[in-house]
Design an enzyme around this catalytic site. Sequence first.
Site, PDB file in Angstrom:
ATOM      1  N   SER A 274      -5.060   5.513   5.282  1.00 54.36           N
ATOM      2  CA  SER A 274      -4.143   4.470   5.680  1.00 54.36           C
ATOM      3  C   SER A 274      -4.026   4.332   7.245  1.00 54.36           C
ATOM      4  CB  SER A 274      -2.583   5.014   5.308  1.00 54.36           C
ATOM      5  OG  SER A 274      -1.727   4.354   6.072  1.00 54.36           O
TER       6      SER A 274
ATOM      7  N   CYS B  92       1.138  -8.282   5.065  1.00 53.22           N
ATOM      8  CA  CYS B  92       0.555  -6.729   5.048  1.00 53.22           C
ATOM      9  C   CYS B  92      -0.854  -6.746   4.488  1.00 53.22           C
ATOM     10  CB  CYS B  92       1.524  -6.066   4.147  1.00 53.22           C
ATOM     11  SG  CYS B  92       3.261  -5.766   4.456  1.00 53.22           S
ATOM     12  N   ASP B  93      -1.337  -5.548   5.272  1.00 59.12           N
ATOM     13  CA  ASP B  93      -2.658  -4.894   4.608  1.00 59.12           C
ATOM     14  C   ASP B  93      -3.688  -5.709   4.276  1.00 59.12           C
ATOM     15  OD1 ASP B  93      -1.883  -1.941   4.942  1.00 59.12           O
ATOM     16  OD2 ASP B  93      -0.312  -2.468   3.778  1.00 59.12           O
ATOM     17  N   LYS B  94      -4.141  -6.131   3.132  1.00 58.37           N
ATOM     18  CA  LYS B  94      -5.124  -6.833   2.817  1.00 58.37           C
ATOM     19  C   LYS B  94      -5.068  -8.353   2.689  1.00 58.37           C
ATOM     20  CE  LYS B  94      -6.250  -2.523   1.896  1.00 58.37           C
ATOM     21  NZ  LYS B  94      -4.843  -2.272   2.439  1.00 58.37           N
TER      22      LYS B  94
ATOM     23  N   ASP C 187       0.785  -1.334   0.137  1.00 54.69           N
ATOM     24  CA  ASP C 187      -0.031  -0.005   0.002  1.00 54.69           C
ATOM     25  C   ASP C 187       0.852   1.202  -0.114  1.00 54.69           C
ATOM     26  OD1 ASP C 187      -2.264  -1.626  -0.075  1.00 54.69           O
ATOM     27  OD2 ASP C 187      -2.989  -0.718   1.891  1.00 54.69           O
TER      28      ASP C 187
ATOM     29  N   GLU D 241      -6.756   4.350  -0.292  1.00 51.49           N
ATOM     30  CA  GLU D 241      -6.230   5.029   1.259  1.00 51.49           C
ATOM     31  C   GLU D 241      -5.529   6.142   0.918  1.00 51.49           C
ATOM     32  OE1 GLU D 241      -3.366   2.265   3.298  1.00 51.49           O
ATOM     33  OE2 GLU D 241      -4.728   0.994   3.795  1.00 51.49           O
TER      34      GLU D 241
ATOM     35  N   CYS E  21       5.502  -2.263   7.940  1.00 48.28           N
ATOM     36  CA  CYS E  21       5.746  -1.058   8.518  1.00 48.28           C
ATOM     37  C   CYS E  21       5.576  -0.807   9.911  1.00 48.28           C
ATOM     38  CB  CYS E  21       5.146   0.068   7.570  1.00 48.28           C
ATOM     39  SG  CYS E  21       5.539   0.151   5.772  1.00 48.28           S
TER      40      CYS E  21
END
Length: 537
Positions: free
Chosen positions: A467, A119-121, A78, A441, A191
């Site tokens: 984000s 990460c993320d999704k 992202d 985001e 991150c």
Amino acid sequence: MRSDEIKKGIKRTPHKSLLKSLGLTDEEIKRPLIGVAGSFNEIVPGHMHLRSIIDAVKAGVRTAGGIPMEFNTIAVCDGLAMNHEGMKYSLVTREIVADSIEATGMAMPFDAMVFIPSCDKVVPGMLMAAARLNIPCIFVSGGPMLAGNFRNEKIGLSNVFEYIGQYENNQITEDELKEVENIACPTCGSCSGMYTANTMNCLTEALGMALPGNGTVPAVYSKRLRLAKLTGMQIMKVLDKNLKPSDIMTKETFYNALRVDMALGGSTNTTLHLCEIAKNMNVDLDLYDFDKASKETPQLCKLSPSGKYFIEDLDAAGGIPGVMKNLDELNLINPSMTVSLTTQTEIAKNAKISNEDVIHKFENAYNKTGGLSVLRGNIAKNGCIVKSAGVLPKMLVHSGPAKVFNSEEEAIEGIYSNKIVKGDVIVIKYEGIKGGPGMREMLSPTAAIAGMGLDEDVALLTDGRFSGATRGASIGHINPEAYEYGEIGIVENGDIIEIDIPNGNLNVKLSDEEIAKRMKNFKPLQHNNKSICLKKL
């Protein structure tokens, strides 16, 4: 065993022949077949090291008597997708991840599965797949990145976006900005702050689908490899007990996750992801549940981007078990079963907290309510969300004139060209799931506000999302969105926006008659979405 569908009886001789073409022996074919779903790639910092995590999981599976069978799925970063057309394709990858793993897991009847996201999704996508397959499953993530260090202070990716604003405002030099660029992301891993990836990995623990440490042990620590091996071994015990996601991810378990989320002050994106995971698990969960959990849960942690501490600090202080320990003392943790084959309350009671500056007690809570707040009003009839943990006290209640933009790009241009003044409320329309499309985001505009020194005086609201690295009075997910005739679409420059986060209100100061008049004449902007992929949302 489920895998008997392809290896038991004379009629399965062709299937066994194919298994032997993979190099499996008769003895191996007799053993449980364990799917290992990873998202290793050379694009995403949180995934570039997953090869070693996957190998450690497979070693653990073999040690415990299973046969690991690895396959891969996609992941996007992202951060790299931020602030350009690519971000429209971020949220939809969650569905692609879930679909690809469901398809593989149904075509190949694994006895159990280990999921390795980062990460993320990918995290919610894999949890959705686990819910759909409903076979014994366990998760281990790639772990968080270590923080960088600039001017003797820890920094993460969110700071880099904000330093751009400081550079534009002549507060730092180009050489200093280059120094930040070189040191802000010093290792692999998701991150380093309590952004969306780390929030979701922490909540995977709270959901009972991962061993303690999953959300917080840094990616580069050897302890992460040991955790991966233990996870590979543990799946065989979970399989032996035939413990399935439906036994673990109940309504009570989702409330454990919600309360941990509120205590952490996690990413607003959890409202999207937890609700979708619950939907795949046939559990009813909506913004009402987030609102209820927020009102009953104190905020015990203040992590980057809202505070000075990072995930590595949370890990050293006691991790998610430590957070649950303090919540359990308030009777806010349900005794749900976990893949550890013990309950969340037992894990909480056995946890140790080594730093109460990182994990506060209730008496010393940052806030008596949770780090996320649900708002409603005449421009958010179905609700919206704000990370109240990251809002400065003076901005919790705010009234100011709207500065309206029809895209993220327009808003950023307006911020950097000094069109925004103290007291303004930036309104960004047409960035929702349908109107974007893709619900990008938007870290760049929120970071620009902070970097330009306006976060103490300017609010931002949108039908899009932010984000997990966002901080400030940034209100997102306004529903219904402008593209679908939401009232945010009729807000005009100069309209007074009234924000009252403590009381959960968001309104435009217009009469009901004026709103009705504008809505009658309102025609949403249309886009020419030719993407078959984005139509999945």
